[in-house]
Design a protein around this motif. Structure first.
Motif, PDB file in Angstrom:
ATOM      1  N   THR A 150       0.836  -1.199   0.000  1.00 18.34           N
ATOM      2  CA  THR A 150       0.000   0.000   0.000  1.00 18.34           C
ATOM      3  C   THR A 150       0.870   1.247   0.000  1.00 18.34           C
ATOM      4  O   THR A 150       0.631   2.181  -0.776  1.00 18.34           O
ATOM      5  CB  THR A 150      -0.938   0.003   1.221  1.00 18.34           C
ATOM      6  N   ARG A 151       1.891   1.262   0.836  1.00 15.65           N
ATOM      7  CA  ARG A 151       2.783   2.433   0.900  1.00 15.65           C
ATOM      8  C   ARG A 151       3.494   2.655  -0.442  1.00 15.65           C
ATOM      9  O   ARG A 151       3.550   3.774  -0.941  1.00 15.65           O
ATOM     10  CB  ARG A 151       3.800   2.286   2.020  1.00 15.65           C
ATOM     11  N   ILE A 152       4.044   1.596  -1.021  1.00 18.22           N
ATOM     12  CA  ILE A 152       4.754   1.736  -2.293  1.00 18.22           C
ATOM     13  C   ILE A 152       3.801   2.211  -3.382  1.00 18.22           C
ATOM     14  O   ILE A 152       4.141   3.084  -4.191  1.00 18.22           O
ATOM     15  CB  ILE A 152       5.445   0.417  -2.693  1.00 18.22           C
ATOM     16  N   ASN A 153       2.595   1.675  -3.415  1.00 20.27           N
ATOM     17  CA  ASN A 153       1.616   2.114  -4.414  1.00 20.27           C
ATOM     18  C   ASN A 153       1.267   3.590  -4.239  1.00 20.27           C
ATOM     19  O   ASN A 153       1.116   4.323  -5.226  1.00 20.27           O
ATOM     20  CB  ASN A 153       0.358   1.250  -4.375  1.00 20.27           C
ATOM     21  N   LEU A 154       1.124   4.040  -3.002  1.00 17.06           N
ATOM     22  CA  LEU A 154       0.835   5.453  -2.759  1.00 17.06           C
ATOM     23  C   LEU A 154       2.005   6.334  -3.172  1.00 17.06           C
ATOM     24  O   LEU A 154       1.824   7.364  -3.832  1.00 17.06           O
ATOM     25  CB  LEU A 154       0.492   5.681  -1.288  1.00 17.06           C
ATOM     26  N   LEU A 155       3.210   5.931  -2.788  1.00 18.15           N
ATOM     27  CA  LEU A 155       4.390   6.694  -3.188  1.00 18.15           C
ATOM     28  C   LEU A 155       4.508   6.716  -4.710  1.00 18.15           C
ATOM     29  O   LEU A 155       4.853   7.746  -5.305  1.00 18.15           O
ATOM     30  CB  LEU A 155       5.657   6.092  -2.572  1.00 18.15           C
ATOM     31  N   PHE A 156       4.210   5.599  -5.328  1.00 19.59           N
ATOM     32  CA  PHE A 156       4.257   5.500  -6.788  1.00 19.59           C
ATOM     33  C   PHE A 156       3.287   6.503  -7.423  1.00 19.59           C
ATOM     34  O   PHE A 156       3.617   7.152  -8.416  1.00 19.59           O
ATOM     35  CB  PHE A 156       3.919   4.067  -7.217  1.00 19.59           C
ATOM     36  N   ASP A 157       2.106   6.641  -6.838  1.00 27.17           N
ATOM     37  CA  ASP A 157       1.131   7.609  -7.351  1.00 27.17           C
ATOM     38  C   ASP A 157       1.695   9.027  -7.346  1.00 27.17           C
ATOM     39  O   ASP A 157       1.435   9.809  -8.255  1.00 27.17           O
ATOM     40  CB  ASP A 157      -0.159   7.571  -6.533  1.00 27.17           C
ATOM     41  N   PHE A 158       2.461   9.359  -6.330  1.00 26.53           N
ATOM     42  CA  PHE A 158       3.011  10.706  -6.208  1.00 26.53           C
ATOM     43  C   PHE A 158       4.257  10.921  -7.068  1.00 26.53           C
ATOM     44  O   PHE A 158       4.459  12.002  -7.603  1.00 26.53           O
ATOM     45  CB  PHE A 158       3.349  11.022  -4.746  1.00 26.53           C
TER      46      PHE A 158
END
Length: 121
Positions: free
Chosen positions: A11-19
């Motif tokens: 979840t964290r990596i996916n969120l960071l990826f979005d940014f």
């Protein structure tokens, strides 16, 4: 790594990826998408690109480090969540206020515009 920790990390990596996706190389973007978005295994990615599982692992680890470095330096995700929390507080205070409907509507409109701007960033 436990299933819960793996989910939190994903979840964290996916969120960071979005940014920060546009700041990654094409290869980093592709490997992260395969691994975290599409749930491919290291072996499946390795077979797709005719490289070793170890090479895939190293590419993914490096991309994760880059994402974390960008967040550490730029803090876009943290700022986004802090703004969201503050806007939620404003909404709550607005609901509890003595403003008439017209005033409350005007303030809510500004809050919604700020949320829309934040989603565009």
């Amino acid at each position: 790594m436990s299933q819960e920790n793996r989910l939190e990390k994903t979840t964290r990596i996916n969120l960071l990826f979005d940014f920060y996706e546009p700041l990654l190389t094409d290869k980093q973007q592709m490997f992260l998408k395969y691994y975290f978005h599409d749930d491919y295994s290291l072996g499946e990615i390795a077979a797709e690109f005719s490289i070793s599982r170890q090479a895939v692992y190293e590419h993914i680890k490096r991309a994760e480090q880059v994402l974390e470095m960008y967040e550490e330096k730029l803090g876009l995700m943290d700022k986004h969540y802090r703004r969201s929390r503050e806007l939620d507080k404003l909404k709550q205070q607005l609901q509890e206020s003595d403003l008439n409907d017209k005033q409350a509507g005007a303030v809510m409109n500004v809050i919604e515009q700020l949320e829309a701007i934040d989603r565009m960033d």
